[in-house]
Structure formats: C-alpha cells, structure tokens
Enzyme design. Structure first.
Site, PDB file in Angstrom:
ATOM      1  N   SER A  34       0.894  -1.003  -0.234  1.00 47.56           N
ATOM      2  CA  SER A  34      -0.296   0.046  -0.209  1.00 47.56           C
ATOM      3  C   SER A  34       1.112   1.036   0.354  1.00 47.56           C
ATOM      4  O   SER A  34       2.440   1.269   0.235  1.00 47.56           O
ATOM      5  CB  SER A  34      -0.936  -0.001   0.958  1.00 47.56           C
ATOM      6  N   TYR A  91      -2.145  -1.364  10.406  1.00 48.08           N
ATOM      7  CA  TYR A  91      -2.405  -1.968   9.310  1.00 48.08           C
ATOM      8  C   TYR A  91      -1.021  -0.306   8.701  1.00 48.08           C
ATOM      9  O   TYR A  91       0.047  -1.130   8.090  1.00 48.08           O
ATOM     10  CB  TYR A  91      -3.858  -0.895   8.411  1.00 48.08           C
TER      11      TYR A  91
END
Ligand code: NAD
Length: 268
Positions: free
Chosen positions: A156, A169
């Site tokens: 990401s 995350y």
C-alpha cells in the site's frame, strides 16, 4: 520488416503461458482483478479465499469457460498450514509454481493509543505474517523445482506514508516494505524476484465506507493528481507487468500505483 512483424507477433503472445500463479484473497476487489488479468494472459491460477465461496466458484467458471485454468482453495493465509495448502495445490494441479501474489489483507482503524493487543496481532498475522511466510514457502518451492520465480506482495502507499488513526495497518505494510527489500536481496542470486505493488486508493470492498459517501469520495479524489480512485484492474495490470518477463529486472523494490497521491497529498 519481417523482423518487426515477428516482434509484434511475439508481443501479442500471452505473457504467462504455462506459468502457475497463486493469488491470496483472490475472490474480491484487487485480488479478483489480479486473478482475471493473470488468467487472461495464460496463467493457471490458484484462487485463495476465506469467505463467499460462491464468488470463487463464479470466478473459476468465468475463467474455465473462456479456456483458462483456475481452481479455488479455501485457506486462511495467516497460518502456515493455509499457505502450504495453496502451494501443494498449485504443484498437484499444475505441476509447479511460478508466481506468488500475497494480496490478502484487512484493515481495522485505530491510533496507537487506542490499539489493543488482539486487534494488532490479527492485522499483523493477516497482512504481514502471511506475506512473510508466503514469500518464504514460495521461494523454497521455486528453488526446489528450479528456474526461478516471482513473489508480488500487494502492500500500500502506507508502506511508506503514515496514516494517523490506521497505525497497525501502516506497521504491517511498512513491514512488507522491508520484507520485500531484504528477501529480494537474499533471493536474487537464486533467480527469485520479490517486488511490492503498492496501490493508492482503489474502489474495492475494503473502502466501501468512503466510496459510498459522496462527500468523502470527492475529498479523496480532489487529493489525487489523476483525480480519480483507481479501478482494481489498474493494479491487476501492474501485477502482470511485475510478474511477467517485462518486469524481469525488478526486484527488492516497490512499484507504486497511486495516481500520484503520495506526491500530491495536500488537502487530504
Ligand atoms: P478486499 O477486502 O476486497 O480484499 C481483501 C481480501 O483478503 C478479501 O478477499 C478477504 O476475504 C481476504 N482475506 C482476509 N483475511 C484473509 C485470510 N486470513 N486469509 C485469506 N484471505 C483473507 O480489499 P482489497 O482492496 O481488494 O484489498 C486487497 C489488498 O490490497 C489488501 O492487502 C489491501 O491492504 C491492499 N490495498 C488496498 C487498497 C484499496 O484502496 N482498496 C489500497 C492499498 C492497498
């Protein structure tokens, strides 16, 4: 002239013919787009899933009815047993493994001060441990069978870009950044490439809350230089590039597919 025609013909050939790929979390969102793209280019695909078996069955049917090869396997990739099942299936059904796409991921938002042990461990297990051991087990298989192989880790922009309120995350994706760099360096001499594909904002179920709120979506899109959230197929195309011969000199690095968001974030 003849050479150019031959070259054009070669380009038109499918890029992953006779190759076998595993895609974790492969029956929805980005994973589904990757499965479709790799299968379209000739790969045999093992589609990992943990939920919605009917979606997997539909996807397998779509691929096989178009002349491709795919099987669905229910496996939780936060456990090594789940990862082993996927690799064993690839070898049993298709004879070998060439491409491992560690795509499965979850997001549960909280700040450092709000974080609890159980949620942190769940996110790290699904997002980072799965990619760590997915990379290790795939690399062992590549080395045993010979001929090299490619691991694509779907990270990401948050492998490198802090997101306050989403710290576990970010920690998991940041871990994937160094997993790919270190494993890529360790495995390069054995012909194994390890590359991150790092999406920005993509229209998938993980982002439903933002996508379904017109005000939030407008705010997000105005912060993206290309002014739109990505379709999952953009990530599928990038993974195909990395996994195929076109990406042959990429390893221990990250391909960002983010519409420029990391450079144009003012206003988010
Ligand atoms: P998604 O929720 O559609 O996909 C995640 C998939 O992982 C689902 O199919 C889910 O069932 C599966 N999964 C969850 N836990 C699992 C487990 N234990 N074992 C196996 N599979 C499991 O969302 P997505 O956006 O397609 O996400 C795919 C990947 O892309 C994730 O790693 C996510 O972090 C990353 N990503 C997404 C975006 C985005 O904007 N959508 C941006 C950057 C990175």
């Amino acid at each position: 002239m003849v050479n150019v025609q031959n070259a054009i013909r070669r380009e038109a050939q499918m890029q992953l013919e006779n190759k076998t790929a595993i895609v974790t979390g492969g029956n929805s969102g980005i994973g589904e787009a990757i499965v479709r793209r790799l299968a379209q280019d000739g790969a045999n695909v093992v589609i990992d899933y943990v939920a919605r078996p009917d979606d997997t069955a539909d996807l397998v049917k779509d691929i096989t009815s178009a002349g491709g090869k795919a099987v669905g396997v229910e496996a939780d990739v936060s456990s090594l047993d789940g990862l082993r099942l996927l690799i064993d299936t690839a070898v049993r059904e298709f004879g070998r493994l060439d491409v491992m796409v560690n795509n499965a991921g979850i997001e549960k938002r909280h700040s450092l001060l709000e974080a609890d042990e159980e949620t942190f461990e769940t996110i790290i297990s699904v997002d980072l441990k799965s990619a760590f051991f997915g990379t290790q087990l795939a690399a062992k298989q590549f080395i045993t069978q010979g001929g090299g192989g490619v691991v694509v880790n779907v990270s990401s922009v948050h492998e490198d870009w802090p997101m306050p309120g989403n710290i576990s995350y970010c920690v998991a994706k940041g871990g994937m950044r160094m997993l790919t760099r270190t494993a890529g360096v360790e495995l390069g001499p054995q012909g194994v490439r390890v590359v991150n594909v790092a999406p920005g904002a993509v229209a998938t179920p993980i982002n439903d809350a933002t996508m379904n709120d017109p005000e939030q979506r407008e705010k997000l899109e105005s912060a993206i230089p290309l002014r739109k959230v990505a379709d999952p197929s953009a990530i599928g195309d990038a993974v195909l590039f990395v996994a195929s011969d076109a990406g042959r000199y990429l390893t221990a690095t990250t391909v960002f597919v983010d519409g420029g968001i990391m450079q144009g974030s003012v206003g988010l």
